[in-house]
Motif scaffolding. Structure first.
Motif, mmCIF file in Angstrom:
data_model
loop_
_atom_site.group_PDB
_atom_site.id
_atom_site.type_symbol
_atom_site.label_atom_id
_atom_site.label_comp_id
_atom_site.label_asym_id
_atom_site.label_seq_id
_atom_site.Cartn_x
_atom_site.Cartn_y
_atom_site.Cartn_z
ATOM 1 N N ASN A 1 10.899 7.416 7.662
ATOM 2 C CA ASN A 1 10.857 5.980 7.934
ATOM 3 C C ASN A 1 12.100 5.237 7.447
ATOM 4 O OD1 ASN A 1 8.423 6.108 9.264
ATOM 5 N ND2 ASN A 1 7.225 5.601 7.475
ATOM 6 N N LYS A 2 12.588 5.585 6.276
ATOM 7 C CA LYS A 2 13.712 4.828 5.696
ATOM 8 C C LYS A 2 15.079 5.367 6.116
ATOM 9 C CE LYS A 2 10.985 2.079 3.571
ATOM 10 N NZ LYS A 2 10.788 0.754 4.092
ATOM 11 N N ALA B 1 0.839 -1.207 0.000
ATOM 12 C CA ALA B 1 0.000 0.000 0.000
ATOM 13 C C ALA B 1 0.873 1.255 0.000
ATOM 14 C CB ALA B 1 -0.940 -0.005 1.194
ATOM 15 N N PHE B 2 1.933 1.235 0.779
ATOM 16 C CA PHE B 2 2.842 2.381 0.839
ATOM 17 C C PHE B 2 3.531 2.590 -0.507
ATOM 18 C CE2 PHE B 2 6.807 4.557 1.904
ATOM 19 C CZ PHE B 2 6.340 5.603 2.687
ATOM 20 N N LYS C 1 14.972 6.065 10.209
ATOM 21 C CA LYS C 1 14.501 4.865 10.922
ATOM 22 C C LYS C 1 13.490 5.220 12.004
ATOM 23 C CE LYS C 1 17.331 2.229 8.622
ATOM 24 N NZ LYS C 1 16.891 1.821 7.334
ATOM 25 N N PHE C 2 12.698 6.238 11.717
ATOM 26 C CA PHE C 2 11.651 6.702 12.612
ATOM 27 C C PHE C 2 10.342 6.088 12.134
ATOM 28 C CE2 PHE C 2 8.521 9.932 13.927
ATOM 29 C CZ PHE C 2 8.815 9.991 15.274
ATOM 30 N N LYS C 3 9.532 5.597 13.022
ATOM 31 C CA LYS C 3 8.261 4.969 12.652
ATOM 32 C C LYS C 3 7.157 6.028 12.571
ATOM 33 C CE LYS C 3 8.877 0.497 12.362
ATOM 34 N NZ LYS C 3 8.473 -0.255 11.221
ATOM 35 N N ILE D 1 7.219 12.100 0.404
ATOM 36 C CA ILE D 1 8.681 12.185 0.464
ATOM 37 C C ILE D 1 9.150 12.321 1.920
ATOM 38 C CG2 ILE D 1 10.688 13.618 -0.160
ATOM 39 C CD1 ILE D 1 9.496 11.851 -2.455
ATOM 40 N N ILE D 2 8.487 13.174 2.671
ATOM 41 C CA ILE D 2 8.864 13.366 4.083
ATOM 42 C C ILE D 2 8.655 12.076 4.872
ATOM 43 C CG2 ILE D 2 8.231 14.561 6.227
ATOM 44 C CD1 ILE D 2 7.693 17.057 4.455
#
Length: 157
Positions: free
Chosen positions: A124-125, A82-83, A128-130, A118-119
């Motif tokens: 996340n990538k 989905a992402f 490494k923040f959820k 994009i943000i």
């Protein structure tokens, strides 16, 4: 006590469904189209927006059962697909709206979704923040609605 957990889980599930980013996009685009139909410069740009911001991202849910690499990947695989499809919709939609010289309102809509995507991807990538896709997919459109409708958009919710 057990009833409260079930009730909370139901409420959480309802909130989760209502804040699925493609559904929020559908609501946002439709509300803007109703209020600014002439600025969309025709039904084509309304449908175009729905195609890239709602239909393409939500197609991840049936595609999960078709694509072999996602078929048995569970909820995590479904969310990943989905992402991916949402970001694909934001990027392709943004690219073509500028190439095809879309209306200003549609350019602004895609700019918000592209920037949010994009943000979120960066957070996340790279960091490494959820970061929450639901929160991002709701806060961007709320800002967009406020930009166009001002405080009166609260009366639509």
């Amino acid at each position: 006590m057990n009833y409260e957990i079930t009730k909370k889980e139901r409420i959480a599930r309802i909130v989760s469904i209502l804040t699925v980013v493609p559904l929020v996009a559908l609501f946002t685009i439709t509300l803007l189209y109703i209020n600014f139909k002439e600025d969309f410069q025709g039904f084509f740009w309304y449908f175009y927006s729905i195609l890239f911001l709602t239909i393409l991202p939500i197609s991840a849910y049936p595609l999960k059962y078709i694509l072999p690499s996602y078929r048995n990947s569970g909820r995590g695989g479904e969310r990943k697909l989905a992402f991916i499809l949402a970001i694909l919709g934001y990027v392709l939609g943004s690219f073509f709206v500028f190439i095809l010289k879309g209306s200003l309102i549609v350019k602004k809509i895609f700019s918000v979704y592209f920037t949010s995507g994009i943000i979120l991807t960066f957070a996340n990538k790279s960091l490494k923040f959820k970061a929450s896709g639901h929160a991002c997919g709701v806060s961007g459109p709320i800002t967009l609605l406020y930009h166009f409708l001002g405080i009166q958009f609260y009366f639509y919710i």
